[in-house]
Write a protein that holds these residues in place. Structure first.
Motif, PDB file in Angstrom:
ATOM      1  N   TYR A  33       8.120  39.628  -3.751  1.00 26.38           N
ATOM      2  CA  TYR A  33       7.743  40.862  -4.443  1.00 26.38           C
ATOM      3  C   TYR A  33       6.263  40.807  -4.828  1.00 26.38           C
ATOM      4  CZ  TYR A  33      12.787  41.528  -4.944  1.00 26.38           C
ATOM      5  OH  TYR A  33      14.130  41.687  -4.699  1.00 26.38           O
ATOM      6  N   HIS A  34       5.631  41.981  -4.809  1.00 24.96           N
ATOM      7  CA  HIS A  34       4.196  42.053  -5.096  1.00 24.96           C
ATOM      8  C   HIS A  34       3.868  43.237  -5.993  1.00 24.96           C
ATOM      9  CE1 HIS A  34       3.599  39.172  -1.800  1.00 24.96           C
ATOM     10  NE2 HIS A  34       4.377  39.961  -1.073  1.00 24.96           N
ATOM     11  N   LYS A  35       2.816  43.083  -6.769  1.00 19.26           N
ATOM     12  CA  LYS A  35       2.195  44.181  -7.510  1.00 19.26           C
ATOM     13  C   LYS A  35       0.692  43.985  -7.415  1.00 19.26           C
ATOM     14  CE  LYS A  35       3.630  45.873 -11.534  1.00 19.26           C
ATOM     15  NZ  LYS A  35       3.573  47.341 -11.440  1.00 19.26           N
ATOM     16  N   ASP A  36      -0.012  45.042  -6.994  1.00 20.33           N
ATOM     17  CA  ASP A  36      -1.467  44.986  -6.900  1.00 20.33           C
ATOM     18  C   ASP A  36      -2.078  45.669  -8.116  1.00 20.33           C
ATOM     19  OD1 ASP A  36      -1.353  43.720  -4.453  1.00 20.33           O
ATOM     20  OD2 ASP A  36      -1.430  45.587  -3.303  1.00 20.33           O
ATOM     21  N   VAL A  37      -3.100  45.045  -8.667  1.00 22.72           N
ATOM     22  CA  VAL A  37      -3.804  45.587  -9.830  1.00 22.72           C
ATOM     23  C   VAL A  37      -5.294  45.648  -9.522  1.00 22.72           C
ATOM     24  CG1 VAL A  37      -4.401  45.248 -12.252  1.00 22.72           C
ATOM     25  CG2 VAL A  37      -2.097  44.697 -11.455  1.00 22.72           C
ATOM     26  N   ILE A  38      -5.910  46.812  -9.797  1.00 23.40           N
ATOM     27  CA  ILE A  38      -7.361  46.930  -9.696  1.00 23.40           C
ATOM     28  C   ILE A  38      -7.906  47.018 -11.106  1.00 23.40           C
ATOM     29  CG2 ILE A  38      -9.296  48.336  -8.896  1.00 23.40           C
ATOM     30  CD1 ILE A  38      -7.567  49.181  -6.541  1.00 23.40           C
ATOM     31  N   LYS A  39      -8.672  46.014 -11.480  1.00 23.75           N
ATOM     32  CA  LYS A  39      -9.263  45.943 -12.810  1.00 23.75           C
ATOM     33  C   LYS A  39     -10.613  46.657 -12.778  1.00 23.75           C
ATOM     34  CE  LYS A  39     -10.405  43.865 -16.878  1.00 23.75           C
ATOM     35  NZ  LYS A  39     -11.823  44.161 -16.954  1.00 23.75           N
ATOM     36  N   THR A  76       7.171  42.237 -24.122  1.00 19.28           N
ATOM     37  CA  THR A  76       7.720  40.874 -24.116  1.00 19.28           C
ATOM     38  C   THR A  76       6.856  39.954 -23.275  1.00 19.28           C
ATOM     39  OG1 THR A  76       9.952  41.794 -24.325  1.00 19.28           O
ATOM     40  CG2 THR A  76       9.775  39.491 -23.647  1.00 19.28           C
ATOM     41  N   VAL A  77       6.591  40.382 -22.041  1.00 19.21           N
ATOM     42  CA  VAL A  77       5.641  39.683 -21.176  1.00 19.21           C
ATOM     43  C   VAL A  77       4.674  40.705 -20.606  1.00 19.21           C
ATOM     44  CG1 VAL A  77       7.152  37.756 -20.569  1.00 19.21           C
ATOM     45  CG2 VAL A  77       7.260  39.866 -19.233  1.00 19.21           C
ATOM     46  N   ASN A  78       3.408  40.371 -20.573  1.00 16.91           N
ATOM     47  CA  ASN A  78       2.392  41.329 -20.146  1.00 16.91           C
ATOM     48  C   ASN A  78       1.487  40.710 -19.089  1.00 16.91           C
ATOM     49  OD1 ASN A  78       3.011  43.476 -22.160  1.00 16.91           O
ATOM     50  ND2 ASN A  78       2.413  41.875 -23.604  1.00 16.91           N
ATOM     51  N   LEU A  79       1.499  41.319 -17.904  1.00 11.70           N
ATOM     52  CA  LEU A  79       0.645  40.817 -16.822  1.00 11.70           C
ATOM     53  C   LEU A  79      -0.829  40.904 -17.162  1.00 11.70           C
ATOM     54  CD1 LEU A  79       2.223  42.191 -13.507  1.00 11.70           C
ATOM     55  CD2 LEU A  79       2.032  39.801 -14.207  1.00 11.70           C
ATOM     56  N   ASP A  80      -1.214  41.907 -17.968  1.00  9.36           N
ATOM     57  CA  ASP A  80      -2.643  42.104 -18.212  1.00  9.36           C
ATOM     58  C   ASP A  80      -3.285  40.919 -18.919  1.00  9.36           C
ATOM     59  OD1 ASP A  80      -1.491  42.488 -20.665  1.00  9.36           O
ATOM     60  OD2 ASP A  80      -2.363  44.458 -21.028  1.00  9.36           O
ATOM     61  N   GLU A  81      -2.496  40.073 -19.550  1.00  4.28           N
ATOM     62  CA  GLU A  81      -3.050  38.886 -20.178  1.00  4.28           C
ATOM     63  C   GLU A  81      -3.637  37.931 -19.132  1.00  4.28           C
ATOM     64  OE1 GLU A  81       0.018  37.182 -22.523  1.00  4.28           O
ATOM     65  OE2 GLU A  81       0.123  38.859 -23.923  1.00  4.28           O
ATOM     66  N   LEU A  82      -3.177  38.059 -17.873  1.00  4.00           N
ATOM     67  CA  LEU A  82      -3.653  37.168 -16.816  1.00  4.00           C
ATOM     68  C   LEU A  82      -4.966  37.636 -16.188  1.00  4.00           C
ATOM     69  CD1 LEU A  82      -0.266  36.395 -15.012  1.00  4.00           C
ATOM     70  CD2 LEU A  82      -1.437  35.027 -16.740  1.00  4.00           C
ATOM     71  N   TYR A  83      -5.263  38.946 -16.275  1.00  4.67           N
ATOM     72  CA  TYR A  83      -6.476  39.445 -15.615  1.00  4.67           C
ATOM     73  C   TYR A  83      -7.447  40.126 -16.575  1.00  4.67           C
ATOM     74  CZ  TYR A  83      -3.970  43.954 -15.610  1.00  4.67           C
ATOM     75  OH  TYR A  83      -3.280  45.091 -15.974  1.00  4.67           O
ATOM     76  N   TYR A  84      -7.147  40.084 -17.841  1.00  2.00           N
ATOM     77  CA  TYR A  84      -7.958  40.802 -18.834  1.00  2.00           C
ATOM     78  C   TYR A  84      -9.434  40.426 -18.769  1.00  2.00           C
ATOM     79  CZ  TYR A  84      -9.523  42.529 -23.387  1.00  2.00           C
ATOM     80  OH  TYR A  84     -10.204  43.170 -24.386  1.00  2.00           O
ATOM     81  N   ASP A  85      -9.725  39.137 -18.556  1.00  2.00           N
ATOM     82  CA  ASP A  85     -11.113  38.659 -18.608  1.00  2.00           C
ATOM     83  C   ASP A  85     -11.841  38.746 -17.267  1.00  2.00           C
ATOM     84  OD1 ASP A  85     -10.995  38.030 -21.315  1.00  2.00           O
ATOM     85  OD2 ASP A  85     -10.119  36.068 -20.922  1.00  2.00           O
ATOM     86  N   LEU A  86     -11.196  39.263 -16.240  1.00  2.00           N
ATOM     87  CA  LEU A  86     -11.866  39.383 -14.946  1.00  2.00           C
ATOM     88  C   LEU A  86     -12.909  40.500 -14.990  1.00  2.00           C
ATOM     89  CD1 LEU A  86      -8.855  39.036 -12.476  1.00  2.00           C
ATOM     90  CD2 LEU A  86     -10.653  37.352 -12.921  1.00  2.00           C
ATOM     91  N   PRO A  87     -13.954  40.434 -14.145  1.00  2.00           N
ATOM     92  CA  PRO A  87     -14.963  41.512 -14.118  1.00  2.00           C
ATOM     93  C   PRO A  87     -14.385  42.804 -13.555  1.00  2.00           C
ATOM     94  CG  PRO A  87     -15.355  39.914 -12.366  1.00  2.00           C
ATOM     95  CD  PRO A  87     -14.277  39.333 -13.230  1.00  2.00           C
ATOM     96  N   GLY A  88     -15.054  43.918 -13.847  1.00  3.87           N
ATOM     97  CA  GLY A  88     -14.619  45.212 -13.331  1.00  3.87           C
ATOM     98  C   GLY A  88     -14.683  45.286 -11.825  1.00  3.87           C
ATOM     99  N   ASN A  89     -13.900  46.197 -11.255  1.00  2.00           N
ATOM    100  CA  ASN A  89     -13.857  46.422  -9.811  1.00  2.00           C
ATOM    101  C   ASN A  89     -13.347  45.184  -9.064  1.00  2.00           C
ATOM    102  OD1 ASN A  89     -14.254  48.952  -8.748  1.00  2.00           O
ATOM    103  ND2 ASN A  89     -16.135  48.405  -7.695  1.00  2.00           N
ATOM    104  N   THR A  90     -12.333  44.556  -9.632  1.00  2.00           N
ATOM    105  CA  THR A  90     -11.726  43.372  -9.034  1.00  2.00           C
ATOM    106  C   THR A  90     -10.268  43.679  -8.725  1.00  2.00           C
ATOM    107  OG1 THR A  90     -13.164  41.885 -10.282  1.00  2.00           O
ATOM    108  CG2 THR A  90     -11.154  40.933  -9.384  1.00  2.00           C
TER     109      THR A  90
END
Length: 469
Positions: A18-24, A74-88
Motif C-alpha cells: 500500500y502507498h500514499k504520496d504526499v507533496i509537502k 492517534t497516529v499522524n504521518l505528518d510528523e514524519l515529513y513536517y521538517d522537510l523543505p517545501g516542494n518535496t
C-alpha cells in the motif's frame, strides 16, 4: 514508524503493498488517496477493470480510506515529513505487520514519476486507439511569488492528439526543486515505454542532457487557439507601446481569497492575472494585460468568437510613479478587486455599454490587499484616501468609464472591439442619502453624472493623484 505500521496493519491485506504520496509545500501539504500494488499491478480508482471488478476495488479503497481517517489524532504521518523543505514529494509504503517505509523523492524518482503520471493520463482515453507518444516542452518562468512552467505538451493516440498548456500534476516543479531551482527549460518524450528528459542547463550526473529538439506536435485546433491568443497579445502590446513606454516587467497577482475568478488565459498551475505599467509624457497607466486573451478553456468559447471578456481595465496616475511603488500600491489591489467583480458578473462589458458609466461600492473588507507583495507603503485605504474622503465605517467606490486624455474607449483586436474601461477611485462624500445611497435610481444616475462633470471641470478626468494625502 513502527507505531504507525502497527496502527495501519489491521486494515491491510497480506501480499499487497500500500502507498500514499504526499507533496509537502511551504504552506502545508497535499496527499493522494491510498492505493496498492500487487503482482506488479497498480490498483487505484483509475485502474482499468471490468465494471464488477471496478466497483469492488472502489469499495475496498473507500473502506480503507475511512479506516485510515479514523486513526487521525492517534497516529499522524505528518510528523514524519513536517521538517522537510517545501516542494518535496514523499512516498509512504505500508506492508502488513511491518513499520511504515518513507522515501523522499530525488531526481531519478521524479523522472519515473513523470512517466507514471503520463501513462496514467493515457489510460483514461479509451476511444482514440492505441497510445503512441507524449512530448512536451516547458520553460520555467517566475510569476508573482511562484515559478511556473509555461509551454505545451501533447499526448498522441492513433486517431487523435490531445494538446495542453498546463503541466499541472506532472511534478516538473518538484524536479526543479530537486535540482536546486536551476532549470530554465525542460523537454520530455515518452515512447515505447521509455521516458527521455532533456534540460537547459544539462545535468549529466542525472542523465539529463542538453535539449536537442524543442518541437512539439500540437493538435490543430489547439494550435489555432494558441496562435489567436498570441495575435491578441501582439496587437494589445502594440497598442500599449503606442501610448508611451511599456515597462518590461509584468505585475503578476495571485488569484484566490474570497474572490477567485479565473482570467481567460488561466490554466491549472499558472497565474493569469497580469498587469502592465505604461509611462506617458504626463501620467502612469496601470492596465490589465490578458482579460482580452482568447479563452484557454475551449468550452468557454469553442468557436473563438470573443477576445476573452472583451475588456481591459486600467487606472491612471496624474504623474510618474516609480515602478516599484506601483507593485505595492493600494490602487493596484483596488483595480484587481474591480476585475474580480467584473469576472464574477460575467457580462460586465455589456452592462458598461448599456449604462455608459457605473460605480462600484467597496469597503475595506472587499479589497484584498494580500495580492500586493511588499505592503510597505500606501497599501491601505486610509493611506490612499485623505481624511475627508475615507471613514472605515463608510463605503468608498470606483467610477468606471470616464474618458481619458491618453486612451480611447475601444481598440480593435484580432476578433472584436475591446473596451478600455477606466477605473477612478472616489471617497465617502458621494455615498450619502441624497446621492449614491438614495433609493431612487434616477437620483443615483444624476449623482454619477454630477461626479463625471465635477472631475471634468477640475481637469482630473479619470486620473488619480500619486497619493491622496
Amino acid at each position: 514508524m513502527r507505531t504507525i505500521g502497527e496502527a495501519y496493519s489491521p486494515y491491510l491485506e497480506t501480499g499487497k503493498f500500500y502507498h500514499k504520496d504526499v507533496i509537502k509545500s511551504s504552506y502545508g501539504s497535499q496527499s493522494s488517496g491510498m492505493f496498492y500494488t500487487k503482482d506488479g499491478i497498480k490498483y487505484n480508482h483509475n485502474t482499468q477493470l471490468s465494471e464488477k471488478e471496478q466497483k469492488a476495488l472502489n469499495k475496498e479503497l473507500r473502506e480503507l480510506r475511512d479506516n485510515i481517517n479514523g486513526l487521525r489524532g492517534t497516529v499522524n504521518l505528518d510528523e514524519l515529513y513536517y521538517d522537510l523543505p517545501g516542494n518535496t514529494k514523499v512516498r509512504f509504503t505500508f506492508v502488513k505487520d511491518q513499520p511504515v517505509a518513507m522515501q523522499v523523492y530525488g531526481v531519478a524518482e521524479l523522472i519515473l514519476d513523470l512517466k507514471e503520471e503520463l501513462l496514467e493520463k493515457t489510460m483514461r482515453v479509451t476511444d482514440q486507439g492505441a497510445f503512441k507518444k507524449a512530448v512536451g516542452m516547458g520553460e520555467f518562468v517566475a510569476q508573482a511569488d511562484e515559478i511556473n512552467v509555461v509551454g505545451n505538451y501533447s499526448v498522441a493516440f492513433e486517431n487523435k492528439t490531445f494538446s495542453r498548456d498546463s503541466f499541472y500534476g506532472l511534478g516538473l516543479d518538484l524536479l526543479n526543486t530537486a535540482l536546486e531551482e536551476q532549470l530554465q527549460r525542460i523537454w520530455f518524450r515518452l515512447e515505447d515505454d521509455t521516458i527521455t528528459v532533456q534540460t537547459e542547463p544539462a545535468f549529466p550526473e542525472h542523465d539529463l542532457h542538453p535539449i536537442a529538439d524543442a518541437s512539439v506536435d500540437l493538435d490543430p485546433a489547439y494550435a489555432k487557439r494558441k496562435e489567436a491568443t498570441a495575435e491578441a497579445i501582439r496587437l494589445r502590446h502594440e497598442f500599449f507601446k503606442s501610448l508611451g513606454t511599456m515597462h518590461d516587467e509584468i505585475l503578476y497577482l495571485n488569484i484566490g481569497g474570497f474572490r477567485d475568478h479565473n482570467w481567460p488565459g488561466y490554466t491549472s498551475g499558472s497565474i493569469a492575472a497580469k498587469f502592465r505599467v505604461i509611462y506617458t509624457e504626463n501620467s502612469t497607466i496601470v492596465i490589465t494585460d490578458g482579460l482580452s486573451d482568447i479563452y484557454a478553456d475551449e468550452h468557454q468559447d469553442k468557436e473563438m468568437q470573443y477576445n476573452g471578456t472583451g475588456a481591459e481595465y486600467y487606472l491612471e496616475f496624474d504623474s510618474v510613479l516609480p515602478f516599484y511603488k506601483v507593485r505595492d500600491h493600494y490602487a493596484l489591489a483596488l483595480l484587481n478587486s474591480v476585475t474580480q467583480v467584473a469576472l464574477g458578473h460575467g457580462k460586465f462589458k455589456d452592462l458598461i455599454e448599456k449604462f455608459e458609466s457605473l460605480t462600484l461600492q467597496f469597503t475595506d473588507a472587499d479589497v484584498e490587499t494580500w495580492v500586493i507583495r511588499d505592503n510597505d507603503s500606501n497599501d491601505k485605504a486610509n493611506t490612499f484616501f485623505n481624511k475627508t474622503q475615507y471613514d472605515g465605517k463608510k463605503p468608498f467606490g470606483t467610477l468606471l468609464t470616464i474618458g481619458s486624455k491618453n486612451l480611447p474607449k475601444h481598440i480593435r483586436l484580432n476578433i472584436e472591439d475591446v473596451a478600455l474601461i477606466s477605473v477612478k477611485p472616489f471617497g465617502k462624500e458621494w455615498f450619502t442619502k441624497d446621492k449614491l445611497l438614495h433609493s431612487d435610481e434616477a437620483v443615483k444616475t444624476a449623482a454619477r453624472m454630477n461626479m463625471i462633470k465635477t472631475f471634468e471641470e477640475d481637469g482630473s478626468f479619470n486620473t488619480i493623484p500619486l497619493s491622496y494625502l
